[in-house]
Design a protein around this motif. Sequence first.
Motif, PDB file in Angstrom:
ATOM      1  N   ILE A  59       0.828  -1.213   0.000  1.00 55.15           N
ATOM      2  CA  ILE A  59       0.000   0.000   0.000  1.00 55.15           C
ATOM      3  C   ILE A  59       0.859   1.258   0.000  1.00 55.15           C
ATOM      4  CG2 ILE A  59      -1.661   1.326   1.352  1.00 55.15           C
ATOM      5  CD1 ILE A  59      -2.865  -1.354   2.267  1.00 55.15           C
ATOM      6  N   THR A  63       1.142   3.923  -3.082  1.00 59.10           N
ATOM      7  CA  THR A  63       0.837   5.334  -2.838  1.00 59.10           C
ATOM      8  C   THR A  63       1.984   6.228  -3.309  1.00 59.10           C
ATOM      9  OG1 THR A  63      -0.534   4.756  -0.914  1.00 59.10           O
ATOM     10  CG2 THR A  63       0.227   7.031  -1.071  1.00 59.10           C
ATOM     11  N   ILE A  97      -1.578  -1.017  -4.591  1.00 59.22           N
ATOM     12  CA  ILE A  97      -2.454  -0.810  -3.441  1.00 59.22           C
ATOM     13  C   ILE A  97      -3.509  -1.909  -3.385  1.00 59.22           C
ATOM     14  CG2 ILE A  97      -4.203   0.706  -2.440  1.00 59.22           C
ATOM     15  CD1 ILE A  97      -2.591   3.078  -3.561  1.00 59.22           C
TER      16      ILE A  97
END
Length: 218
Positions: A59, A63, A97
């Motif tokens: 994740i 990002t 993600i």
Amino acid sequence: MTDTTTTKRLLAAGVIATPLFFTVAFAQAFSRDGFDLSRHMLSQLAMGDLGWLQIANFIVTGTLFMAAAVGMRRTLRQGPGAKWGPRLIGIVGAGLIAAGVFVTDPAAGYPVGSVEGETSWHGMLHNVAAMVGGLALLAASLVFARRFLAGKRKGWAIYSTAGGIVYTVLPQTNPELMSLLFAVASLIGWTWISTISIHLVTTGTAETTASRDLVLPS
């Protein structure tokens, strides 16, 4: 904070994304009981008691790549691939993600003691996310290659094309070592994104204040 400073910080996210991911992933790969990189995919580290580490790794890295995509779009104001290059990098980030949110299934005896069965809904979504992200990386490499060719930067064009092709083809060259080769291919492909980010940080951020086409060094 100026627009140029903000853009540099966004691009810097892409610079650190690859080394961060593989530092965290390899540290786990060589310390987890029963994990063998020649048999198990790095995504399988998202299972087990410490699985949250790899979930967070996916994740956070995704990002960072999405932030880099925003920085690229702010930098590449015009010319071939100015829109779709950053968009595709953003899709790579979104895929990571999703791959973290939707955990893969047990396979090849990992986690130790796990029961293998049919592919679960989250395992299926994990596979779809990985596939979409992978195709986006290949497409991005070709889009950037076209941009570099238009700017008569043949070295960059060759590097971009090779990065995408190696990322796509390498895991298929030896099915028995696919997990290891996929890790190596991902390192190569994601390093390409980080390398593009580095050069945009050092040579391209003037585009945030002036409408000139990006010129990368030979």
